[in-house]
Scaffold this motif. Sequence first.
Motif, PDB file in Angstrom:
ATOM      1  N   SER A 111      40.309  47.701  28.606  1.00  0.00           N
ATOM      2  CA  SER A 111      39.616  46.517  28.098  1.00  0.00           C
ATOM      3  C   SER A 111      40.415  45.868  26.974  1.00  0.00           C
ATOM      4  O   SER A 111      40.402  44.638  26.825  1.00  0.00           O
ATOM      5  CB  SER A 111      38.201  46.882  27.647  1.00  0.00           C
ATOM      6  OG  SER A 111      38.245  48.016  26.830  1.00  0.00           O
TER       7      SER A 111
ATOM      8  N   THR B  81      43.685  37.804  32.914  1.00  0.00           N
ATOM      9  CA  THR B  81      43.584  36.587  33.720  1.00  0.00           C
ATOM     10  C   THR B  81      44.568  36.626  34.881  1.00  0.00           C
ATOM     11  O   THR B  81      44.243  36.220  35.994  1.00  0.00           O
ATOM     12  CB  THR B  81      43.910  35.353  32.849  1.00  0.00           C
ATOM     13  OG1 THR B  81      43.372  35.569  31.543  1.00  0.00           O
ATOM     14  CG2 THR B  81      43.365  34.092  33.447  1.00  0.00           C
TER      15      THR B  81
ATOM     16  N   ASP C 231      33.744  36.124  41.976  1.00  0.00           N
ATOM     17  CA  ASP C 231      33.329  35.338  40.817  1.00  0.00           C
ATOM     18  C   ASP C 231      33.827  35.971  39.527  1.00  0.00           C
ATOM     19  O   ASP C 231      34.280  37.100  39.491  1.00  0.00           O
ATOM     20  CB  ASP C 231      31.804  35.133  40.796  1.00  0.00           C
ATOM     21  CG  ASP C 231      31.072  36.436  40.575  1.00  0.00           C
ATOM     22  OD1 ASP C 231      31.280  37.053  39.517  1.00  0.00           O
ATOM     23  OD2 ASP C 231      30.307  36.847  41.475  1.00  0.00           O
ATOM     24  N   ARG C 232      33.720  35.189  38.454  1.00  0.00           N
ATOM     25  CA  ARG C 232      34.336  35.545  37.183  1.00  0.00           C
ATOM     26  C   ARG C 232      33.913  36.928  36.675  1.00  0.00           C
ATOM     27  O   ARG C 232      34.727  37.739  36.276  1.00  0.00           O
ATOM     28  CB  ARG C 232      33.955  34.480  36.158  1.00  0.00           C
ATOM     29  CG  ARG C 232      34.938  34.316  35.046  1.00  0.00           C
ATOM     30  CD  ARG C 232      34.474  33.226  34.123  1.00  0.00           C
ATOM     31  NE  ARG C 232      34.667  31.906  34.681  1.00  0.00           N
ATOM     32  CZ  ARG C 232      35.745  31.144  34.441  1.00  0.00           C
ATOM     33  NH1 ARG C 232      36.687  31.598  33.654  1.00  0.00           N
ATOM     34  NH2 ARG C 232      35.867  29.954  34.964  1.00  0.00           N
ATOM     35  N   THR C 233      32.602  37.183  36.707  1.00  0.00           N
ATOM     36  CA  THR C 233      32.097  38.447  36.151  1.00  0.00           C
ATOM     37  C   THR C 233      32.572  39.634  36.978  1.00  0.00           C
ATOM     38  O   THR C 233      33.035  40.632  36.429  1.00  0.00           O
ATOM     39  CB  THR C 233      30.552  38.461  36.145  1.00  0.00           C
ATOM     40  OG1 THR C 233      30.099  37.111  36.212  1.00  0.00           O
ATOM     41  CG2 THR C 233      30.027  39.140  34.917  1.00  0.00           C
ATOM     42  N   ALA C 234      32.450  39.489  38.283  1.00  0.00           N
ATOM     43  CA  ALA C 234      32.874  40.584  39.152  1.00  0.00           C
ATOM     44  C   ALA C 234      34.378  40.817  39.000  1.00  0.00           C
ATOM     45  O   ALA C 234      34.836  41.962  38.959  1.00  0.00           O
ATOM     46  CB  ALA C 234      32.536  40.269  40.596  1.00  0.00           C
TER      47      ALA C 234
ATOM     48  N   ARG D 212      40.554  35.964  42.511  1.00  0.00           N
ATOM     49  CA  ARG D 212      39.746  34.762  42.306  1.00  0.00           C
ATOM     50  C   ARG D 212      40.127  33.714  43.356  1.00  0.00           C
ATOM     51  O   ARG D 212      39.274  33.068  43.945  1.00  0.00           O
ATOM     52  CB  ARG D 212      39.986  34.180  40.912  1.00  0.00           C
ATOM     53  CG  ARG D 212      39.608  35.119  39.779  1.00  0.00           C
ATOM     54  CD  ARG D 212      38.217  34.883  39.225  1.00  0.00           C
ATOM     55  NE  ARG D 212      38.071  33.576  38.610  1.00  0.00           N
ATOM     56  CZ  ARG D 212      37.043  32.770  38.826  1.00  0.00           C
ATOM     57  NH1 ARG D 212      36.106  33.126  39.675  1.00  0.00           N
ATOM     58  NH2 ARG D 212      36.952  31.612  38.206  1.00  0.00           N
TER      59      ARG D 212
ATOM     60  N   LYS E 259      36.200  40.287  36.406  1.00  0.00           N
ATOM     61  CA  LYS E 259      36.477  40.916  35.120  1.00  0.00           C
ATOM     62  C   LYS E 259      36.300  42.435  35.233  1.00  0.00           C
ATOM     63  O   LYS E 259      37.154  43.208  34.780  1.00  0.00           O
ATOM     64  CB  LYS E 259      35.552  40.345  34.048  1.00  0.00           C
ATOM     65  CG  LYS E 259      36.062  40.595  32.666  1.00  0.00           C
ATOM     66  CD  LYS E 259      35.337  39.734  31.649  1.00  0.00           C
ATOM     67  CE  LYS E 259      35.935  40.008  30.272  1.00  0.00           C
ATOM     68  NZ  LYS E 259      35.236  39.292  29.224  1.00  0.00           N
ATOM     69  N   ALA E 260      35.200  42.841  35.847  1.00  0.00           N
ATOM     70  CA  ALA E 260      34.942  44.274  36.004  1.00  0.00           C
ATOM     71  C   ALA E 260      36.023  44.918  36.876  1.00  0.00           C
ATOM     72  O   ALA E 260      36.523  45.997  36.579  1.00  0.00           O
ATOM     73  CB  ALA E 260      33.568  44.478  36.626  1.00  0.00           C
ATOM     74  N   ARG E 261      36.395  44.199  37.928  1.00  0.00           N
ATOM     75  CA  ARG E 261      37.390  44.724  38.868  1.00  0.00           C
ATOM     76  C   ARG E 261      38.771  44.844  38.204  1.00  0.00           C
ATOM     77  O   ARG E 261      39.520  45.778  38.488  1.00  0.00           O
ATOM     78  CB  ARG E 261      37.438  43.781  40.078  1.00  0.00           C
ATOM     79  CG  ARG E 261      38.341  44.203  41.180  1.00  0.00           C
ATOM     80  CD  ARG E 261      37.780  45.333  42.011  1.00  0.00           C
ATOM     81  NE  ARG E 261      38.816  45.824  42.916  1.00  0.00           N
ATOM     82  CZ  ARG E 261      39.344  47.037  42.884  1.00  0.00           C
ATOM     83  NH1 ARG E 261      38.888  47.923  42.022  1.00  0.00           N
ATOM     84  NH2 ARG E 261      40.298  47.384  43.710  1.00  0.00           N
TER      85      ARG E 261
END
Lengths: 364, 355
Positions: B161, B127, B140-143, B134, B145-147
């Motif tokens: 992860s 986070t 956005d949240r999903t992108a 962010r 997370k991957a980044r």
Amino acid sequence: MTSYDPIERNLSRDKGTDPTAPFVVVNDLVKHYPVPGFPRGRSVKSVDGVSFVIKEGEVLGLVGESGCGKSTIARVLMRLTPPTSGVATVDARNVFAMKGEELRRMRRTMQLVFQDPFAALDPRMTIGESMEVPLAQHGIGHARERRDLVLRMLNDVGLDASFYGRYPKQCSGGQLQRVVIGRALLLKPWFLVCDEPTSALDASMRTQILNLLMDLKRRFSLTILMISHDLRVMRYMCDRIAVMYLGQIVEVAERDELFEHPRHPYTRALIASSMLEETGLNSSAGLLKGEAPSPLNPPSGCRFHTRCIYARQACSENVQDLLQAGDGHSVRCQFWEHLDDVSQQTARSGDDASREPMARAMSA
Amino acid sequence: MIMEKSNSAAKTNPRPGEPLLEINNLQVSLPDAPHVKPIIDGINLRINAGEVVALVGESGSGKSMTALSLMQLLPTGLKATSGKIIFDGEDILAMSQRQLNHLRGGRIAMLFQQPQAMLDPTSRVGTQVAEPMRIHRNVDRTAAKARVLELLGEVGIPDPSARADCFSYELSGGMAQRVMIAAALSANPELLIADEPTTALDVTVQAQILKLLDDERRKRKLAVLLITHDLSIVSALADRVAVMYSGRIVEEGPTQRILNSPQHPYTKALIQCSLLKADKDGNLFSIPGGAAQARDLDEGCRFLPRCVTAASANLQERCTHLEPALDSYNDCCKARCWAVKPDGAHSGAHEARRP
């Protein structure tokens, strides 16, 4: 010693002691800290079988990363925490077997200088009061004599009398480190353990404190165990250096021998990392993989094999003892003789294929 | 990359070699205590895009305060009382809170000495690494997370992860600093301020972290302001170096030039101290006295009480009364010393400050 000294310096010295025998002998020292909440037997293996000797008047250095057990050795030797097993003798007396009055007297001869001088002094006591406490504790002199002793010691460590009435917050880190060193020396110890005495200080203050320590060592004929992670400090201060990794000593040698012919891969990495201006970033960062594993669960076999760039199969299986690699030079690596062949081959074959020839040379 | 489409400023950013940040005559002082002398007293420093500039000096010389004033994060009571800090054409000191928030963590990121103290213990590592992108880059949240996983892998964290779900106290010092670097790089900043980034780490880990910083800044063409007291770090990482003493820059120039042939007595002394080589009597070179003495001087060179050159060069009189200006002594280096440039200008700041 000077004539004003009401402390009998020879108090601790056995007249019958053999003067050529090592002054400090530590044999197979083990300190495990049990982990609360885990089943019996689970423990942090902070110090795991450490042996060394220090000759009278010698400075022995102990280097290693944080968590390798350097400071634990200092604390155990000072009887601040009990050992799990092992024997330590200072001046032919068993330190761990002492009790009561004998221990109290012994403490007079062994003193510890801590890393953080701000934490080592009571913020609500003046420098003078802090320094007088050990004298009062050991019943030395009257109030006025103690005051004189402290003032003289302040002078010896390069501070003026005005510091007697100051509080720690009114002093700089370098000045406080002088106070802490002076306090340790007030009882005229024979054996001084310095636990990272300069790591909280600036480069300019560091040299002042190191000069002071060396000067005091000569004047008070001290035997010193110097603990640090800074090899440049070691190179200046120490006669012999022991390198620790995860609770074990991996290499011991005379200072020049260690810096000119480091045998253990970990020692080589340490030297490269602390001499960045000579070695550059690429070579030093490449000598070591990852970070130190937890002493809660040290790796099998050679403890260093998880980070060693020369490691191979056998390293994770065989527990390694210290081997003789020369006069007074021991190393805990079964392939120490072959490391040089390997690096020469690597140099010839270029960087990209470095892992392959290394493995070949090892198996040859 | 995700960054580029959302970063509208990217087109106008200064290219490598062009000035990104310029500090002009910055003065930081305590407005509520007029008798206390300024903490930072007239600093001029330029950082070009993609360049690593190191600020070295003893503790108390004002290095960290310079860094904090760039982010307008000075401790309560301290204030930038004059001067300008121009970042990409705009004066940071004149910016509104809103503009500053846009800058902090977005275009300028910062690394601190104590990584564990700077990470939030109540929120997960992932986070915290995602937060700058962010907020500043509208990812956005999903992108995000991957980044984050990509970034954590890039900074050398094994098993990203799993680590992304850790809290800061579960990390070692080296790991925490890697996470801090990932968070700092998260919004693709143009300037990274690294305040003693490896002082709290072991030497072996220090080499790894410095290597990582060096790789990342080359890859991203990132400008770095490196604050340290360790000259070996400077030699390994920095393009240019500025030496600070008592709130002033006393010498400045390309790293190799300054480290190989320093001109200012303080720089010379600092280099000799850090070598830790004993002389023939077995003594180490040390600078006499402490840095605090400089604060008591009303006029003259601030380094004079600790200077060995002044006496030998027969400059005592001049050094006592006039402070030299920071003057060029060759095509690329500047120093503030009468012995280096006897015919140079003097700095009038002392006189101006006197009641």
